[in-house]
Design a protein around this motif. Structure first.
Motif, PDB file in Angstrom:
ATOM      1  N   LEU A 146     -42.095  39.189  31.810  1.00  0.00           N
ATOM      2  CA  LEU A 146     -41.797  38.988  30.396  1.00  0.00           C
ATOM      3  C   LEU A 146     -41.705  37.500  30.062  1.00  0.00           C
ATOM      4  N   GLU A 147     -41.062  36.739  30.955  1.00  0.00           N
ATOM      5  CA  GLU A 147     -40.931  35.302  30.745  1.00  0.00           C
ATOM      6  C   GLU A 147     -42.299  34.624  30.753  1.00  0.00           C
ATOM      7  N   GLU A 148     -43.166  35.044  31.689  1.00  0.00           N
ATOM      8  CA  GLU A 148     -44.502  34.464  31.772  1.00  0.00           C
ATOM      9  C   GLU A 148     -45.336  34.822  30.542  1.00  0.00           C
ATOM     10  N   GLU A 149     -45.203  36.073  30.067  1.00  0.00           N
ATOM     11  CA  GLU A 149     -45.940  36.484  28.884  1.00  0.00           C
ATOM     12  C   GLU A 149     -45.464  35.722  27.651  1.00  0.00           C
ATOM     13  N   GLU A 150     -44.158  35.511  27.542  1.00  0.00           N
ATOM     14  CA  GLU A 150     -43.621  34.772  26.406  1.00  0.00           C
ATOM     15  C   GLU A 150     -44.073  33.317  26.445  1.00  0.00           C
ATOM     16  N   GLU A 151     -44.097  32.725  27.651  1.00  0.00           N
ATOM     17  CA  GLU A 151     -44.547  31.343  27.778  1.00  0.00           C
ATOM     18  C   GLU A 151     -46.030  31.227  27.399  1.00  0.00           C
ATOM     19  N   GLU A 152     -46.831  32.196  27.815  1.00  0.00           N
ATOM     20  CA  GLU A 152     -48.253  32.176  27.468  1.00  0.00           C
ATOM     21  C   GLU A 152     -48.447  32.345  25.963  1.00  0.00           C
ATOM     22  N   ARG A 153     -47.610  33.195  25.341  1.00  0.00           N
ATOM     23  CA  ARG A 153     -47.698  33.391  23.887  1.00  0.00           C
ATOM     24  C   ARG A 153     -47.387  32.090  23.144  1.00  0.00           C
ATOM     25  N   LEU A 154     -46.318  31.405  23.596  1.00  0.00           N
ATOM     26  CA  LEU A 154     -45.937  30.147  22.953  1.00  0.00           C
ATOM     27  C   LEU A 154     -47.004  29.075  23.155  1.00  0.00           C
ATOM     28  N   ALA A 155     -47.624  29.080  24.346  1.00  0.00           N
ATOM     29  CA  ALA A 155     -48.699  28.118  24.607  1.00  0.00           C
ATOM     30  C   ALA A 155     -49.882  28.377  23.683  1.00  0.00           C
ATOM     31  N   GLY A 156     -50.116  29.648  23.354  1.00  0.00           N
ATOM     32  CA  GLY A 156     -51.221  30.007  22.474  1.00  0.00           C
ATOM     33  C   GLY A 156     -51.044  29.507  21.046  1.00  0.00           C
ATOM     34  N   LEU A 157     -49.806  29.158  20.688  1.00  0.00           N
ATOM     35  CA  LEU A 157     -49.537  28.632  19.346  1.00  0.00           C
ATOM     36  C   LEU A 157     -49.876  27.149  19.244  1.00  0.00           C
ATOM     37  N   CYS A 158     -50.136  26.515  20.403  1.00  0.00           N
ATOM     38  CA  CYS A 158     -50.422  25.082  20.442  1.00  0.00           C
ATOM     39  C   CYS A 158     -51.924  24.861  20.587  1.00  0.00           C
ATOM     40  N   THR A 184     -51.409  23.557  35.258  1.00  0.00           N
ATOM     41  CA  THR A 184     -51.641  22.293  35.957  1.00  0.00           C
ATOM     42  C   THR A 184     -51.516  22.464  37.466  1.00  0.00           C
ATOM     43  N   ASP A 185     -51.871  21.410  38.190  1.00  0.00           N
ATOM     44  CA  ASP A 185     -51.745  21.415  39.643  1.00  0.00           C
ATOM     45  C   ASP A 185     -50.345  20.984  40.094  1.00  0.00           C
ATOM     46  N   PHE A 186     -49.618  20.251  39.222  1.00  0.00           N
ATOM     47  CA  PHE A 186     -48.345  19.694  39.667  1.00  0.00           C
ATOM     48  C   PHE A 186     -47.182  20.671  39.583  1.00  0.00           C
ATOM     49  N   GLY A 189     -46.946  27.617  35.895  1.00  0.00           N
ATOM     50  CA  GLY A 189     -46.698  27.964  34.505  1.00  0.00           C
ATOM     51  C   GLY A 189     -47.574  27.205  33.528  1.00  0.00           C
ATOM     52  N   TRP A 190     -47.291  27.440  32.240  1.00  0.00           N
ATOM     53  CA  TRP A 190     -48.047  26.802  31.157  1.00  0.00           C
ATOM     54  C   TRP A 190     -47.379  25.505  30.745  1.00  0.00           C
ATOM     55  N   TRP A 191     -48.219  24.495  30.455  1.00  0.00           N
ATOM     56  CA  TRP A 191     -47.714  23.186  30.052  1.00  0.00           C
ATOM     57  C   TRP A 191     -48.480  22.677  28.842  1.00  0.00           C
ATOM     58  N   VAL A 192     -47.774  21.892  28.041  1.00  0.00           N
ATOM     59  CA  VAL A 192     -48.390  21.245  26.881  1.00  0.00           C
ATOM     60  C   VAL A 192     -48.355  19.735  27.120  1.00  0.00           C
ATOM     61  N   GLY A 193     -49.555  19.116  27.118  1.00  0.00           N
ATOM     62  CA  GLY A 193     -49.636  17.669  27.285  1.00  0.00           C
ATOM     63  C   GLY A 193     -49.688  16.997  25.924  1.00  0.00           C
ATOM     64  N   VAL A 194     -48.824  16.012  25.706  1.00  0.00           N
ATOM     65  CA  VAL A 194     -48.734  15.364  24.393  1.00  0.00           C
ATOM     66  C   VAL A 194     -48.841  13.844  24.513  1.00  0.00           C
ATOM     67  N   LYS A 195     -49.315  13.230  23.417  1.00  0.00           N
ATOM     68  CA  LYS A 195     -49.289  11.776  23.281  1.00  0.00           C
ATOM     69  C   LYS A 195     -48.239  11.453  22.228  1.00  0.00           C
ATOM     70  N   TYR A 196     -47.146  10.823  22.649  1.00  0.00           N
ATOM     71  CA  TYR A 196     -46.067  10.500  21.732  1.00  0.00           C
ATOM     72  C   TYR A 196     -46.481   9.368  20.791  1.00  0.00           C
ATOM     73  N   ASP A 197     -45.858   9.329  19.631  1.00  0.00           N
ATOM     74  CA  ASP A 197     -46.135   8.265  18.666  1.00  0.00           C
ATOM     75  C   ASP A 197     -45.579   6.926  19.135  1.00  0.00           C
ATOM     76  N   GLU A 198     -44.574   6.976  20.006  1.00  0.00           N
ATOM     77  CA  GLU A 198     -43.950   5.770  20.544  1.00  0.00           C
ATOM     78  C   GLU A 198     -44.064   5.788  22.069  1.00  0.00           C
ATOM     79  N   PRO A 199     -43.941   4.646  22.730  1.00  0.00           N
ATOM     80  CA  PRO A 199     -44.032   4.605  24.205  1.00  0.00           C
ATOM     81  C   PRO A 199     -42.767   5.141  24.875  1.00  0.00           C
ATOM     82  N   LEU A 200     -42.530   6.441  24.685  1.00  0.00           N
ATOM     83  CA  LEU A 200     -41.329   7.078  25.223  1.00  0.00           C
ATOM     84  C   LEU A 200     -41.682   8.145  26.254  1.00  0.00           C
ATOM     85  N   GLY A 201     -42.954   8.149  26.704  1.00  0.00           N
ATOM     86  CA  GLY A 201     -43.385   9.144  27.674  1.00  0.00           C
ATOM     87  C   GLY A 201     -43.235   8.668  29.104  1.00  0.00           C
TER      88      GLY A 201
END
Length: 244
Positions: A146-158, A184-186, A189-201
């Protein structure tokens, strides 16, 4: 006269820390309907603490103690816990690596160990506990699914190119652009890669030598889908070029 009701999620997104590694934490989703006894069993797998002796504390987003989870049969959702709060596990009987190194090691073959009747394995088998409780194993597998399905659903919104706000526990909210969605390899689960507007990554879109997207150093980051809110969030004007 019409009536309305408030529908809340059956899951809680929480960060977990423990007294042995206070500088790091993991993020997990938990069902509100599990008992504190069951919750401690899950915390044992995450922190290595003993459910019989651990103390479980709840901290809000301002890092203030909210309560302690002490009633074993009470449901997790009955406590004043919200998404993004931190669960801190205090191991009342810690053991250091140096302590373990001083202990004389006792070795026994798997065949000989299986024949013994006074072992933890024998006790678990006899009382159908842990992995020897098929109902519990099945229940845990269903919860994980259930947790994996929910994570995949949320990833699908991105979607690539979407603007978003990232809300990491104990950190300020940050605006960003989504540049990667997937596995990812690291880490599993599902991950979202983002570019922040500021150098805070923490990176430039690559981790451990594998590139997932491109951006300037310290502008990139990877977060779980549950921490990402997609919407109309334009880049803020930070007035970096103001005249004196």
């Amino acid at each position: 006269m019409s009536s309305c009701s408030v529908v809340t999620s059956d899951f809680l997104n929480l960060s977990i820390t423990n007294s042995g590694q206070e500088s790091s934490w993991v993020e997990r989703r938990f069902q509100k309907g599990i008992t504190i006894q069951e919750f401690k069993g899950k915390l044992e797998l995450l922190t290595g603490g003993n459910p019989a002796t651990m103390t479980v504390e709840v901290y809000n987003k301002n890092d203030k103690l909210v309560c302690k989870l002490e009633e074993e049969e009470r449901l997790l959702g009955s406590y004043p816990i919200d998404d993004g709060m931190r669960i801190h596990v205090v191991d009342n009987f810690p053991c250091t690596v140096d302590d373990l190194d001083r202990v004389k090691k006792f070795e026994i073959s798997e065949e000989e160990y299986a024949k013994k009747t006074d072992t933890v394995k024998a006790f678990l088998e006899k009382n159908k506990l842990g992995k020897y409780n098929q109902d519990d194993v099945k229940k845990r597998a269903e919860e994980k699914k259930l947790e994996e399905e929910e994570e995949e659903r949320l990833a699908g919104l991105c979607k690539i190119g979407d603007r978003c706000i990232v809300s990491v526990p104990l950190q300020p909210k940050r605006r960003a652009t989504i540049l990667f969605v997937g596995k990812t390899d690291f880490k599993n689960g599902w991950w979202v890669g983002v570019k922040y507007d500021e150098p805070l990554g923490k990176n430039d879109g690559s981790v451990a030598g594998t590139r997932y997207f491109k951006c300037l150093p310290r502008y990139g980051g990877f977060v779980k889908p549950a921490l990402v809110k997609v919407g109309n969030f334009p880049e803020e004007d930070f007035n970096l070029n103001e005249e004196l």
